[in-house]
Design a protein around this motif. Sequence first.
Motif, PDB file in Angstrom:
ATOM      1  N   ARG A 118      42.701  43.706  39.684  1.00 20.48           N
ATOM      2  CA  ARG A 118      41.973  42.483  39.354  1.00 20.48           C
ATOM      3  C   ARG A 118      40.916  42.155  40.406  1.00 20.48           C
ATOM      4  NH1 ARG A 118      45.836  37.554  37.709  1.00 20.48           N
ATOM      5  NH2 ARG A 118      43.757  36.592  37.664  1.00 20.48           N
ATOM      6  N   THR A 119      39.804  41.584  39.951  1.00 18.14           N
ATOM      7  CA  THR A 119      38.759  41.115  40.869  1.00 18.14           C
ATOM      8  C   THR A 119      38.262  39.730  40.490  1.00 18.14           C
ATOM      9  OG1 THR A 119      37.038  42.203  39.542  1.00 18.14           O
ATOM     10  CG2 THR A 119      37.959  43.463  41.388  1.00 18.14           C
ATOM     11  N   ASP A 120      38.769  39.184  39.374  1.00 17.53           N
ATOM     12  CA  ASP A 120      38.217  37.934  38.847  1.00 17.53           C
ATOM     13  C   ASP A 120      38.467  36.734  39.745  1.00 17.53           C
ATOM     14  OD1 ASP A 120      40.897  38.703  37.676  1.00 17.53           O
ATOM     15  OD2 ASP A 120      40.882  36.581  37.153  1.00 17.53           O
ATOM     16  N   ARG A 121      39.495  36.780  40.609  1.00 20.35           N
ATOM     17  CA  ARG A 121      39.787  35.645  41.486  1.00 20.35           C
ATOM     18  C   ARG A 121      39.140  35.780  42.865  1.00 20.35           C
ATOM     19  NH1 ARG A 121      44.005  32.272  40.064  1.00 20.35           N
ATOM     20  NH2 ARG A 121      42.927  30.896  41.526  1.00 20.35           N
ATOM     21  N   LEU A 122      38.450  36.896  43.114  1.00 22.21           N
ATOM     22  CA  LEU A 122      37.866  37.114  44.431  1.00 22.21           C
ATOM     23  C   LEU A 122      36.515  36.431  44.605  1.00 22.21           C
ATOM     24  CD1 LEU A 122      38.680  40.901  45.023  1.00 22.21           C
ATOM     25  CD2 LEU A 122      39.887  38.911  45.918  1.00 22.21           C
ATOM     26  N   GLY A 123      35.848  36.093  43.510  1.00 23.66           N
ATOM     27  CA  GLY A 123      34.515  35.510  43.599  1.00 23.66           C
ATOM     28  C   GLY A 123      33.474  36.583  43.866  1.00 23.66           C
ATOM     29  N   SER A 124      32.237  36.159  44.050  1.00 24.35           N
ATOM     30  CA  SER A 124      31.166  37.107  44.345  1.00 24.35           C
ATOM     31  C   SER A 124      31.321  37.621  45.772  1.00 24.35           C
ATOM     32  CB  SER A 124      29.811  36.433  44.190  1.00 24.35           C
ATOM     33  OG  SER A 124      29.628  35.441  45.191  1.00 24.35           O
ATOM     34  N   LEU A 125      30.613  38.695  46.089  1.00 20.81           N
ATOM     35  CA  LEU A 125      30.696  39.276  47.418  1.00 20.81           C
ATOM     36  C   LEU A 125      30.234  38.282  48.481  1.00 20.81           C
ATOM     37  CD1 LEU A 125      31.382  41.765  49.064  1.00 20.81           C
ATOM     38  CD2 LEU A 125      29.049  42.592  48.702  1.00 20.81           C
ATOM     39  N   SER A 126      29.177  37.552  48.203  1.00 23.46           N
ATOM     40  CA  SER A 126      28.674  36.578  49.176  1.00 23.46           C
ATOM     41  C   SER A 126      29.669  35.436  49.365  1.00 23.46           C
ATOM     42  CB  SER A 126      27.320  36.027  48.733  1.00 23.46           C
ATOM     43  OG  SER A 126      27.426  35.362  47.476  1.00 23.46           O
ATOM     44  N   VAL A 132      38.116  43.713  49.675  1.00 21.27           N
ATOM     45  CA  VAL A 132      37.012  43.085  48.943  1.00 21.27           C
ATOM     46  C   VAL A 132      35.819  44.036  48.848  1.00 21.27           C
ATOM     47  CG1 VAL A 132      35.283  41.241  49.030  1.00 21.27           C
ATOM     48  CG2 VAL A 132      37.679  40.720  49.502  1.00 21.27           C
ATOM     49  N   LEU A 133      35.520  44.713  49.957  1.00 17.10           N
ATOM     50  CA  LEU A 133      34.336  45.572  50.006  1.00 17.10           C
ATOM     51  C   LEU A 133      34.555  46.938  49.364  1.00 17.10           C
ATOM     52  CD1 LEU A 133      33.127  44.872  53.669  1.00 17.10           C
ATOM     53  CD2 LEU A 133      32.272  43.855  51.546  1.00 17.10           C
ATOM     54  N   CYS A 134      35.747  47.502  49.536  1.00 18.08           N
ATOM     55  CA  CYS A 134      35.972  48.894  49.144  1.00 18.08           C
ATOM     56  C   CYS A 134      36.996  49.069  48.027  1.00 18.08           C
ATOM     57  CB  CYS A 134      36.422  49.713  50.357  1.00 18.08           C
ATOM     58  SG  CYS A 134      35.276  49.640  51.748  1.00 18.08           S
ATOM     59  N   GLY A 135      37.581  47.972  47.567  1.00 18.80           N
ATOM     60  CA  GLY A 135      38.549  48.059  46.486  1.00 18.80           C
ATOM     61  C   GLY A 135      39.982  47.919  46.972  1.00 18.80           C
ATOM     62  N   GLY A 136      40.859  47.544  46.034  1.00 17.55           N
ATOM     63  CA  GLY A 136      42.243  47.253  46.368  1.00 17.55           C
ATOM     64  C   GLY A 136      42.991  48.423  46.969  1.00 17.55           C
ATOM     65  N   HIS A 137      42.785  49.636  46.432  1.00 17.69           N
ATOM     66  CA  HIS A 137      43.522  50.794  46.952  1.00 17.69           C
ATOM     67  C   HIS A 137      43.132  51.078  48.392  1.00 17.69           C
ATOM     68  CE1 HIS A 137      45.838  54.467  46.887  1.00 17.69           C
ATOM     69  NE2 HIS A 137      44.776  55.162  47.274  1.00 17.69           N
ATOM     70  N   ALA A 138      41.839  51.000  48.694  1.00 14.79           N
ATOM     71  CA  ALA A 138      41.381  51.208  50.069  1.00 14.79           C
ATOM     72  C   ALA A 138      41.981  50.142  50.990  1.00 14.79           C
ATOM     73  CB  ALA A 138      39.854  51.175  50.133  1.00 14.79           C
ATOM     74  N   GLY A 139      42.073  48.923  50.479  1.00 16.63           N
ATOM     75  CA  GLY A 139      42.668  47.842  51.256  1.00 16.63           C
ATOM     76  C   GLY A 139      44.130  48.091  51.551  1.00 16.63           C
ATOM     77  N   VAL A 140      44.867  48.620  50.572  1.00 15.43           N
ATOM     78  CA  VAL A 140      46.284  48.935  50.763  1.00 15.43           C
ATOM     79  C   VAL A 140      46.462  50.002  51.833  1.00 15.43           C
ATOM     80  CG1 VAL A 140      48.254  50.081  49.663  1.00 15.43           C
ATOM     81  CG2 VAL A 140      47.113  48.193  48.509  1.00 15.43           C
ATOM     82  N   LEU A 141      45.615  51.013  51.823  1.00 10.77           N
ATOM     83  CA  LEU A 141      45.718  52.082  52.816  1.00 10.77           C
ATOM     84  C   LEU A 141      45.428  51.565  54.224  1.00 10.77           C
ATOM     85  CD1 LEU A 141      44.016  55.054  50.918  1.00 10.77           C
ATOM     86  CD2 LEU A 141      46.458  54.591  51.197  1.00 10.77           C
TER      87      LEU A 141
END
Length: 448
Positions: A214-222, A256-265
Motif C-alpha cells: 500500500r502507498t495510499d496513506r503515505l501521501g505525496s513524496l514532498s 517511502v523513497l525505495c518501496g516497502g521491500h527495500a525498507g524491510v531489508l
Amino acid sequence: MAGAIRVTMEVGADGVAVVTICNPPVNALHPIIIQGLKEKYAEAMDRDDVKAIVLTGAGGKFCGGFDINVFTEVHKTGNVSLMPDVSVELVSNLMEAGKKPSVAAIQGLALGGGLELTMGCHARISTPEAQLGLPELTLGIIPGFGGTQRLPRLVGLPKAIEMMLQSKFITAKEGKEGGLVDALCSPDELIKMSRLWALEIANYRKPWIRSLARTDRLGSLSEARSVLNSARQQAKKVAANLPQHQACLDVMEEGVLCGGHAGVLKEAKVFKELVLSPTSKALVHAFFAQRLTTKVPGVTDVQLKPRKIRKVAVIGGGLMGSGIATALLVSNTSVVLKEVNPQFLQRGQKMIAANLEGLVKRGSLTKDKMNKAMSLLKGALDYSDFKDVDMVIEAVIEKIPLKQSIFSDLEKCMHTTLHTCNKHIYHRFEIFGQEDKFSGGIYRGTFL
C-alpha cells in the motif's frame, strides 16, 4: 515442542486453520515460538484442506512482543545470529505473500513484534480495548519485523511516527478509527468473526490486502519528506543522544523513497546494528533491573495496606513544585506549600492558580472544582504546619547543602514519608544526613 511454549494449529470443518501462540503470560515471541509459527504456516500453506488462516494468542492475549531475554544473550555473546529471521522469512514471505489469507484475531494486547505479526496478516479483527503499540525504541532498538514499513502504510506517516518515536500505545478502538484495525467485536465473537472474515478474503468477497504494497496513506513524496524532516527536528530536541530515533526515521524514509521491500531489508540491517549498541545494552539492562526491584528476596506486599494520603507538604513552589501541588489539589488532596520568603510563596501560589485556570479553559476542570482545589492549598514559611501531613515532597533547586539543611529540619519536626525529586542520578542519600532519624519514615528518590 513440549511444555508451555508452543504453537498449535487446529483446522476446522470450514477449512480455516486457527494458529495459536502459547507462551504465558503474554505469549512472548521466544525463538521456539518463531520456529513454531514458521512450521505451522508452512504446513497450512501445503494442506489441501486449509483455505485460510486465523492467527491468535492463548489466554486472552495476542502477543506481548519479542522475548527480551534473547537480547541479553546477544549482548553477552555479541552473536547477533541468535536473533531469528522473522521479518522477511516469516512475516513477508510466509504470511503476507502466502497463497492463503491470514486474519489476526487480537485480544488483550498486541505489542512490538506481536503487532508486527498482525500487520503481516491481510486483516485485523480485535476486541475494542486491546492495547496496540510498537515500544521498541524504549529498548534502544527499532521495530524489526517490518513495523517501520507497514504501520505508516496503514495509519499514515504522522500517526506511525507518533506511535513509534513516543512508544505510544493505542486501543483497538482507536486503531479502527485510524485504519490499523478492520473490525471490532466482543471476545466471545472474536474467533468466529475472524474465521468468517478469512474465508471471505479467500473467496474474494473481501479485499486481499498486503500492507507492504500500500502507498495510499503515505501521501505525496514532498508531504512525506516534510513530515519526516519535522520529526527529525523534534527528535533532535527530545532525544539528541539516542540513536534509535533518527535510525527509525531513516528506515521509514528508505521505504517511502525505495518501496516497502527495500525498507524491510534496511530495517533488518539497522535493527541488528542497534541491538549491539551501547544504548540498547544499557536500556535492556535498565528494563530488567527495574523489574528486579519488585522481587526483593524476603520482601512481599502480603497483608500490607496502603497508607491513606490526605495531606501533603510540598517544599519549593517552582515549576516542578507548583506542578506537583496542582496534581495533588486536583485529586482532592490538601497541600501545604512551603517557600523561603513571602515573594517566592506568592509566586508559587500564582503558578498553581494559573495551572488550574488552564485546566478550566481546556475543559478538564469545572470552575467549582477549581475553587475547591484552591481552598485545599495553604502557604507556609516554616515547618509548623508539617506535623500532621502524610507525605513531604521536596522539590527545591539542585543544591546539596540546601537539601541537607531541609532534611535536617524535617528530622527534627516530623515522622513521615519524604519523597525527594532530583534531576541528577549521582546524588547519594547518605550525604543528606549521617543517619535516618525518622522513626517510621522513608527516604524515597525520584530521578527525573
